[in-house]
Design an enzyme around this catalytic site. Structure first.
Site, PDB file in Angstrom:
ATOM      1  N   CYS A 100      -8.917   8.288  -0.843  1.00 11.84           N
ATOM      2  CA  CYS A 100      -9.001   8.506  -2.294  1.00 11.84           C
ATOM      3  C   CYS A 100     -10.434   8.321  -2.808  1.00 11.84           C
ATOM      4  O   CYS A 100     -11.284   9.167  -2.562  1.00 11.84           O
ATOM      5  CB  CYS A 100      -7.988   7.607  -3.004  1.00 11.84           C
ATOM      6  SG  CYS A 100      -7.582   8.206  -4.623  1.00 11.84           S
ATOM      7  N   HIS A 203      -2.890   7.346  -0.310  1.00 10.79           N
ATOM      8  CA  HIS A 203      -3.068   5.949   0.110  1.00 10.79           C
ATOM      9  C   HIS A 203      -2.040   5.528   1.154  1.00 10.79           C
ATOM     10  O   HIS A 203      -0.999   4.961   0.814  1.00 10.79           O
ATOM     11  CB  HIS A 203      -2.891   5.037  -1.104  1.00 10.79           C
ATOM     12  CG  HIS A 203      -3.914   5.199  -2.161  1.00 10.79           C
ATOM     13  ND1 HIS A 203      -5.026   4.392  -2.250  1.00 10.79           N
ATOM     14  CD2 HIS A 203      -4.005   6.070  -3.180  1.00 10.79           C
ATOM     15  CE1 HIS A 203      -5.751   4.765  -3.291  1.00 10.79           C
ATOM     16  NE2 HIS A 203      -5.159   5.782  -3.864  1.00 10.79           N
ATOM     17  N   GLU A 205      -2.150   3.049   2.933  1.00  9.20           N
ATOM     18  CA  GLU A 205      -2.060   1.585   2.866  1.00  9.20           C
ATOM     19  C   GLU A 205      -1.046   1.115   1.845  1.00  9.20           C
ATOM     20  O   GLU A 205      -0.696  -0.067   1.808  1.00  9.20           O
ATOM     21  CB  GLU A 205      -3.435   0.977   2.584  1.00  9.20           C
ATOM     22  CG  GLU A 205      -3.941   1.080   1.160  1.00  9.20           C
ATOM     23  CD  GLU A 205      -4.475   2.449   0.771  1.00  9.20           C
ATOM     24  OE1 GLU A 205      -4.323   3.407   1.566  1.00  9.20           O
ATOM     25  OE2 GLU A 205      -5.040   2.557  -0.331  1.00  9.20           O
TER      26      GLU A 205
HETATM   27  N1  LIG Z   1      -6.855   5.778  -6.256  1.00 10.88           N
HETATM   28  C1  LIG Z   1      -8.169   6.101  -6.310  1.00 10.88           C
HETATM   29  O1  LIG Z   1      -8.952   5.741  -5.426  1.00 10.88           O
HETATM   30  C2  LIG Z   1      -8.605   6.840  -7.542  1.00 10.88           C
HETATM   31  C3  LIG Z   1      -9.961   7.493  -7.444  1.00 10.88           C
HETATM   32  C4  LIG Z   1     -10.597   7.615  -8.812  1.00 10.88           C
HETATM   33  N2  LIG Z   1      -9.778   8.444  -9.703  1.00 10.88           N
HETATM   34  C5  LIG Z   1     -12.021   8.167  -8.745  1.00 10.88           C
HETATM   35  O2  LIG Z   1     -12.239   9.291  -9.216  1.00 10.88           O
HETATM   36  O3  LIG Z   1     -12.887   7.475  -8.216  1.00 10.88           O
END
Ligand SMILES: NC(=O)CC[C@H](N)C(=O)O
Length: 224
Positions: A100, A203, A205
């Protein structure tokens, strides 16, 4: 290469770091611990929570967790860790997995909201942040990953204000592992660059008691 002897067998040692500047680093550490407690690997693995250059120097592999890429990038710069992270992720002898915000932090190009994020620029993709919308649009989807994780055809993948790979800039180096359909086009939500970089928009995790993705990461990337 560091090694250790158990029952007369020489085993290579590998250290998996989890970047702990902010975000879901404890959840990754917990899933890795469960892997080590329940699975057997051909290498001896230890886990390192990474906050300093000294912590990072011990690592063979690094997981960059979810969180907020803007914060992660700013903290890395303010603590002086950024240049060490840059060197680590650009070293083809090291293994990196970005989830992410970690995917965003690794990417070469951001399609949007790029003003405050100084990325590490190693992943040859163009990424859109918050591609599915804000927190309210976060979701969990049962995904069939069996094309690259044998038998894993029902993994509950959680997407939280997730980014997507809108464009692969180097199709030789970067291979899509899994895609979702968005507004009539496919977007990449899991990809691998060469033999040593893995990224996921979601994720693993946060998948309750499901360590299949982390187990695959260890076998496919760390043990190789
Ligand atoms: N769950 C996440 O890691 C979100 C990422 C976050 N929206 C970003 O743009 O950095």
């Amino acid at each position: 290469m560091r090694s250790t002897k158990t029952k007369g067998l020489e085993k290579k040692m590998k250290v998996i770091g989890v970047l702990a500047l902010q975000g879901a680093f404890l959840e990754h550490a917990s899933h890795l611990e469960k892997c080590l407690a329940t699975k057997n690997y051909e290498v001896e693995i230890t886990i390192e929570i990474v906050k300093t250059p000294e912590d990072l120097a011990k690592c063979d592999a690094l997981i960059i967790p979810g969180g907020e890429s803007t914060s992660m990038s700013l903290i890395a710069q303010r603590t002086g860790l950024y240049p060490y992270l840059y060197e680590f992720v650009h070293n083809s002898n090291k293994v990196v997995w970005g989830t992410c915000a970690g995917l965003i932090f690794l990417s070469a190009q951001l399609e949007n909201e790029n003003a405050l994020v100084k990325t590490l620029g190693v992943l040859k993709v163009d990424v859109r942040r918050n591609a599915f919308g804000r927190q309210a649009q976060s979701f969990t989807k049962e995904c069939d990953f069996s094309k690259f994780i044998p038998g894993c055809d029902n993994f509950r993948a959680t997407f939280i204000r997730a980014p997507v790979v809108e464009k692969i800039l180097d199709p030789i180096a970067v291979k899509s592992l899994y895609e979702l359909s968005m507004n009539g086009k496919n977007v990449v939500v899991a990809a691998q660059q060469n033999h040593n970089i893995l990224v996921t928009s979601f994720h693993p995790e946060l998948a309750d008691n499901d360590i299949r993705f982390h187990d695959w990461f260890i076998r496919q990337f760390v043990c190789k």
